[in-house]
Scaffold this active site. Structure first.
Site, PDB file in Angstrom:
ATOM      1  N   ILE A   1      -0.674   4.407  -3.051  1.00 34.74           N
ATOM      2  CA  ILE A   1      -2.005   4.283  -2.670  1.00 34.74           C
ATOM      3  C   ILE A   1      -2.261   5.171  -1.576  1.00 34.74           C
ATOM      4  CG2 ILE A   1      -3.808   2.859  -1.859  1.00 34.74           C
ATOM      5  CD1 ILE A   1      -2.325   0.331  -3.544  1.00 34.74           C
ATOM      6  N   TYR A   2      -1.558   5.168  -0.610  1.00 37.18           N
ATOM      7  CA  TYR A   2      -1.531   6.179   0.606  1.00 37.18           C
ATOM      8  C   TYR A   2      -0.274   6.944   0.743  1.00 37.18           C
ATOM      9  CZ  TYR A   2      -5.876   3.377   1.545  1.00 37.18           C
ATOM     10  OH  TYR A   2      -6.798   2.680   1.544  1.00 37.18           O
ATOM     11  N   GLY A   3       0.293   7.420  -0.303  1.00 37.48           N
ATOM     12  CA  GLY A   3       1.191   8.076  -0.012  1.00 37.48           C
ATOM     13  C   GLY A   3       2.510   7.201  -0.013  1.00 37.48           C
ATOM     14  N   GLY A   4       3.512   7.467   0.973  1.00 36.59           N
ATOM     15  CA  GLY A   4       4.591   6.488   1.378  1.00 36.59           C
ATOM     16  C   GLY A   4       5.466   7.066   0.445  1.00 36.59           C
TER      17      GLY A   4
ATOM     18  N   PHE B   1       0.920  -1.308   0.106  1.00 35.31           N
ATOM     19  CA  PHE B   1       0.132   0.074  -0.013  1.00 35.31           C
ATOM     20  C   PHE B   1       0.864   1.068   0.102  1.00 35.31           C
ATOM     21  CE2 PHE B   1      -3.474  -2.764   0.644  1.00 35.31           C
ATOM     22  CZ  PHE B   1      -4.669  -2.061   0.597  1.00 35.31           C
TER      23      PHE B   1
END
Lengths: 444, 258
Positions: free
Chosen positions: A367-370, A362
């Site tokens: 998908i959620y930054g990172g 993820f």
């Protein structure tokens, strides 16, 4: 006397045998002199970006990007005078004439590799001494050598230390260590895990075997420091370090070789299971009505080590064939899923690597930054759950990438990776750890 | 050494057998339809048919590689060799008896294809790879029995629909109306590419499979089909793994011979 009966054969990164029947404890961070030296170097070695300091002083851009103090600039020829700065810095850091202080001038004076004497670290309790001693000594050296007056000395401090102590870390500074400031560690003993894979790949000059080895050494040494590799769990970590990180019995290399031309991740799972059966690590337990055979083992720790070696080989096949780092979280989940379905035995780190893979997938796929795998480390909030078995594979994946990411390992690592690759034990850990293991072999 | 043959998947039901079949790379997936290379390229929408592949880095031969024994051993895929960009195809699979469940796409994909990056989410499964490698894999994924035109969607964005009821034509809901049912031909036709950009010409992906056929070939456990709980062997497997993982977490030395 050895605590554990396990003996292994040591191999180099090209699958050549180095020594046979070495007790696995010869690879323990508690015993192996090369591993201990590597850990010392991680604390002692600091990178200085002289070119960065010169530029910061010339433009007044200190303490982070866009932080320009108008009207405050100093034209100092630091790069041109790197040799004399290095001499003075060494004098300043040295405790005694014959100690292990060292300052190397690199890239025509643009960078310095500083080794702070162990005596300074031994006189304190924090590993930050490497950074603080270098930064402070460098400020003194520049002020002295370039006769900086009292009104400009603050600029030198800001160019060297960055915005610290207004910020927790030396934001925008030009001295850097592999280790982050302690406040950024997720818990006790996490310091050695807080090293981004970008640094590891560059230190080892993108040799995937050495990248995995260095990462595994740091991760598994941290397990001892964290309180994980002790008692019932010590042998599991020792075998993991040996088989996954240090290519014991040539397991990783053999499996990669077997699948190098056309193998898929599934083929690597099959190779791993075949080898585990052939070596007597697992055996059939019972055949079900459908014909499915569940396997069992008398030595779950060794099965884990085999699975971990297979996981690294699977990463090398998948990320290696695509020459891309982004595939690694998918490997972490599905190598383990497939292995568990193939055998009925738990995957690497008893399910923790698969779980880590889910989160990392993820956070490494926008998908959620990172960020891309090169920014991940064993201290990262989504990759800290496996106890030393995930990050070596990430480091190998980063080393195998041919240039598919926007933020490259070079960009993420800055000067640290490149500078520390000058330290042979860090650059080629497999070789030095193997040699050290043989040297203490008799004593175990 | 005991004779070992890969077994891929446990379980005694029809569903487990289907899973095992799809996961076994020696099983050749049945080809049910033909989609031309150009149409497939249009459906994915990453490049115009005939357009050269864009690259993210120079070809490996030109750029040279670091001295690494693994790079020397591991043959790069054609796309990696050429320095292709990494691109994707993404599927949404309805919960109503589609051939593949999301996880199956990953298990099957990693067994059959080299150098792929597959991610499983609740309602979508992207498969990423170097562009020319992706196009080869995508052909398999769309042309063979693992794709049903009505209940599998090629959806790059706005994937919602996998858990919704099917419409009067047996089609999975698609908020972007990328595919429509052509009542005259009985075929499913894509009028937009995977992210919803209208296509110049509609692309037919063939007739939906019949409900009875899908129920036979699905890899989904369902209470109104073959419930998971009927597969005792499968439940035993899951419980065993759960037990082993937990006990190993307590003390790996005590897990012996079970």
């Amino acid at each position: 006397m050895a605590k554990y009966p396990d003996k292994i054969d040591l191999y180099d990164d090209r699958g050549r045998v180095f020594a046979s029947k070495v007790p696995v404890e010869a690879l323990s961070p508690l015993r192996n002199p090369a591993i201990q030296k590597i850990i010392s170097y991680v604390k002692q070695c600091v990178s200085v970006n002289l070119e960065g300091i010169e530029k910061a002083l010339a433009t007044g851009e200190v303490g982070g990007k866009w932080c320009i103090i108008r009207g405050r600039s100093l034209k100092l020829d630091l790069v041109k005078n790197a040799e004399s700065i290095a001499d003075s810095l060494k004098n300043c850091l040295q405790v005694t004439k014959d100690d292990d202080t060292d300052v190397k001038v690199l890239k025509g004076g643009k960078h310095l590799l500083v080794q702070v004497p162990a005596k300074r670290l031994n006189a304190g309790v924090e590993y930050t001494t490497g950074f603080t001693a270098t930064a402070a000594a460098l400020c003194c050296t520049i002020v002295e050598n370039f006769k900086v007056n009292i009104w400009d000395a603050d600029m030198v401090h800001a160019a060297v230390w960055g915005r610290y102590p207004q910020t927790m870390d030396p934001l925008g500074g030009n001295v850097s260590s592999l280790l982050s400031v302690p406040q950024q560690n997720e818990g006790m003993g996490y310091a050695l895990r807080n090293v981004p894979c970008a640094h590891i790949a560059l230190i080892t000059k993108k040799n995937a075997m050495n990248a995995a080895a260095l990462s595994s050494i740091l991760e598994q040494a941290a397990m001892f420091e964290m309180g994980d590799a002790i008692g019932n769990f010590e042998r599991m970590h020792l075998l993991g370090l040996a088989y996954q990180g240090l290519n014991a019995n040539n397991l990783v290399y053999d499996i990669v070789k077997e699948n190098a031309k056309t193998g898929t991740l599934g083929d690597v799972v099959v190779s791993t299971v075949k080898r585990a059966i052939a070596d007597g690590i697992i055996k059939p337990l019972e055949k079900k009505a459908s014909g499915y055979t569940a396997y069992t083992t008398e030595d779950l720790n060794k099965w884990n080590a085999y699975a971990a070696a297979g996981l690294l080989a699977g990463t090398m096949i998948t990320c290696g064939s695509a020459r891309s780092m982004q595939h690694c979280p998918s490997v972490f989940i599905y190598f383990n899923d497939l292995l568990e379905r193939e055998t009925g035995l738990p995957g690497v780190d008893f399910g923790r690597v698969a779980g880590t893979g889910v989160e990392m997938a993820f956070f490494s796929h926008s998908i959620y930054g990172g960020g891309n795998p090169a920014v991940f480390n064993g201290n990262h909030i989504v990759t800290r759950h496996s106890k030393g078995f995930t990050i070596p594979c990430v480091a190998a994946a980063v080393a195998l990438d041919a240039g598919t990411v926007i933020y490259t390992p070079e960009k993420i690592s800055g000067t640290v990776g490149e500078t520390l690759s000058e330290v042979p034990e860090l650059r080629e850990p497999l070789r030095y750890v193997n040699e050290a293991a043989v040297s203490i072999h008799g004593g175990i | 050494m005991a004779t070992y043959k890969p077994q891929y998947y446990p379980g005694s039901t029809k569903i487990a057998k289907n899973r095992k079949k799809y996961m076994d790379p020696s099983y050749k997936l049945k080809k049910l339809r033909t989609i031309s290379d150009d149409d497939l390229v249009k459906l994915m929408g990453h490049r115009v048919p005939g357009e050269a592949y864009k690259s993210v880095h120079p070809p490996l031969e030109e750029m040279g590689e670091p001295a690494c024994p693994i790079r020397e051993l591991v043959e790069p895929t054609p796309g990696a060799k050429a320095g292709d960009r990494i691109r994707y195809i993404q599927f949404t699979d309805s919960v109503y008896f589609t051939p593949l469940t999301p996880y199956m796409r990953a298990w099957m994909g990693h067994n059959r294809y080299r150098g792929v990056d597959i991610g499983v989410l609740s309602g979508r499964v992207p498969l990423e790879a170097r562009e020319r490698d992706l196009e080869k894999v995508a052909k398999d994924l769309v042309e063979t029995e693992i794709f049903d035109p009505a209940r599998c969607g090629i959806r790059g964005a706005t994937v919602h629909g996998h858990a919704l009821r099917l419409d009067e034509n047996g089609m999975m809901f698609d908020a972007l109306r990328r595919f429509v049912f052509d009542k005259k031909t009985g075929e499913v036709v894509y009028v937009k590419d995977q992210i919803g950009v209208p296509l110049d010409k509609p692309i037919s992906v063939g007739k939906p499979l019949k409900e009875e056929e899908l129920r036979e070939m699905t890899s989904e456990y369902r209470v109104d089909g073959v419930p998971f709980r009927e597969d005792k062997e499968m439940i035993e497997f899951i419980q065993r793994l759960h037990m082993l993982r937990t006990e190993a977490g307590f003390d790996p030395n005590k897990v012996k011979g079970i």
